[in-house]
Design an enzyme around this catalytic site. Structure first.
Site, PDB file in Angstrom:
ATOM      1  N   LYS A  22      65.633 161.093 139.563  1.00  0.00           N
ATOM      2  CA  LYS A  22      65.021 159.942 138.872  1.00  0.00           C
ATOM      3  C   LYS A  22      65.790 158.660 139.151  1.00  0.00           C
ATOM      4  CE  LYS A  22      64.481 158.111 134.156  1.00  0.00           C
ATOM      5  NZ  LYS A  22      65.624 157.223 133.998  1.00  0.00           N
ATOM      6  N   ASP A 121      65.807 153.690 127.256  1.00  0.00           N
ATOM      7  CA  ASP A 121      66.373 154.476 126.160  1.00  0.00           C
ATOM      8  C   ASP A 121      67.005 153.595 125.085  1.00  0.00           C
ATOM      9  OD1 ASP A 121      65.745 156.954 127.174  1.00  0.00           O
ATOM     10  OD2 ASP A 121      67.558 157.056 128.391  1.00  0.00           O
TER      11      ASP A 121
END
Length: 435
Positions: A22, A121
């Site tokens: 990722k 996040d």
């Protein structure tokens, strides 16, 4: 809001193939903006964050062709720069942390790059100063609209210079490198990040015609070129996912083989898990985790003091795996101190583990002391909410090892970083249902 229902306490068996990385994908995909020629990328993970970035590139005018599973060809020969100042871009760019890395390539090739304050996040402050200080040193003019949190940099022509980064930021280094490859003259970056994913980016840029030396060190030298060409590139396997599967095997006392892990790019990951007492065997380019029937015992330091596992810039241990380490330690023999230096909110998921019966003392926002159960007391099933990608996978591992049926809400956070995780876990025997 999506939900996983997990029946814990089952042993798993078989092999699992890690997805493409990722964190590499978010850099590599932005680099296609540096050339009007075709760039073919393979082993791209099919996850929410990466798909959002591919969509954003498409809206920016990048031609996108899917060649097969995980393989795309991109061509940025007709970029729509007006999209950067649209309300649509402000909304779409805000939803993805990795969108910040389009700024360097756009600034280098088109003389301007804009971005809304990126999301991602909720793990604490993640400042962008390193990125923009680097662009300013290359000669860009910086502006920031406080009302709608919109950043911009502009320059007629970037000029190479020496810079000492205030932190070894991976995304900051990647962004500055992508800007510097088309700058006039030579750029020297000291205290550069040197993670394998950044090395991959530099190697890809060199194949496109860039002149980057010092790859793999914290001192990069970039001789600017007039233009870059097309290339093809294959992503590394995701080291965070590899570490997640090691932790999963240990916690469920399962025998698992993790395929094609690119051992040379794992750094300290295998050794840190070994310090927790987990047997990590190398078989070719695979990792084999045998069944830990008798559990696993944490090593103390030579003088007998308690082991501390902390994060550090590469080649230190990645902060993205400390959540996994913390969960795995809950069933070890012995104690460990987990020290998360980088993000001040990343350990706040431990209250969920305490609810499940784990013995954890949260010392402060950065440190947690874990006293292992040695499997004499199983974690108890519960209902919980995933706060971020890495905490989400950690709670999922805890649920798979727990006694009873657990429910995890907000699994969109897990989907942001892990491809078809429920299907892949069911293939090795996990009892998991997506509701």
């Amino acid at each position: 809001m999506g939900t996983f229902k997990i029946e814990g306490g089952h042993q798993l068996k078989g092999s699992i193939q890690p997805q493409g990385a990722k964190n590499e994908a978010l850099q590599i995909l932005c680099a296609v903006l540096l050339t009007p020629e075709k760039v073919t990328i393979s082993n791209i993970p099919d996850i929410v964050d990466v798909n959002k970035l591919i969509m954003l590139l498409g809206n920016l005018g990048v031609k996108t062709q899917k060649n097969g599973p995980g393989s795309y060809t991109f061509q940025a020969d007709d970029i729509n720069l007006s999209y950067l100042e649209s309300e649509q871009f402000k909304e779409e760019g805000r939803g993805l942390r990795g969108s910040i890395m389009i700024v360097g390539p756009l600034l280098a090739r088109f003389g301007k790059g804009y971005i809304p304050k990126p999301g991602g996040d909720k793990i604490g402050r993640r400042r962008l100063d390193t990125h923009f200080e680097g662009f300013i040193k290359l000669g860009a003019t910086f502006r920031y609209n406080r009302e709608d949190y919109f950043y911009g940099v502009e320059a007629k022509k970037l000029k190479g210079t020496y810079m000492l980064l205030d932190e070894a930021s991976v995304t900051g280094t990647a962004n500055i490198v992508m800007a510097a490859v088309l700058a006039e003259g030579t750029t020297t970056i000291y205290n550069a990040a040197c993670e394998p994913y950044l090395q991959q980016l530099c190697k890809m840029l060199n194949r496109m015609g860039a002149k980057i030396s010092g790859v793999g060190s914290n001192l990069l030298s970039i001789e600017g070129v007039d233009e870059l060409g097309g290339t093809s590139h294959r992503m590394l396997p995701d080291m965070i996912e590899i570490g997640s599967w090691i932790g999963l095997a240990a916690m469920t006392r399962s025998e698992l083989t993790i395929k094609n892990v690119s051992w040379g790019d794992l750094g300290q990951i295998p050794e840190v898990f070994r310090k927790l007492g987990i047997t990590v065997e190398r078989k070719g380019d695979d990792i084999h985790i045998p069944e830990h029937k008798d559990g696993y015992e944490i090593q103390n330091y030579i003088d007998g003091s308690i082991l501390t596992i902390s994060d550090a810039p590469w080649p230190g241990f990645t902060p993205d795996l400390l959540s996994i380490i913390l969960v795995v330690a809950t069933q070890a023999r012995g104690s460990v101190l987990v020290h998360q230096k980088m993000f001040e909110s990343r350990l706040f998921f431990v209250d969920k583990l305490i609810d499940m019966g784990a013995k954890i003392i949260l010392c402060d926002p950065h440190r947690a002391s874990v006293i292992g159960h040695d499997f004499k007391s199983k974690l108890k099933a519960t209902t919980m909410v995933s706060p971020d990608i890495r905490a989400g996978i950690s709670l999922l591992i805890a649920a798979l090892s727990a006694k009873g049926t657990s429910t995890i809400h907000n699994i969109e956070q897990i989907d942001r970083g892990y491809e078809n995780i429920d299907e892949r876990l069911r293939a090795i025997g996990a009892k998991i249902v997506r509701l």
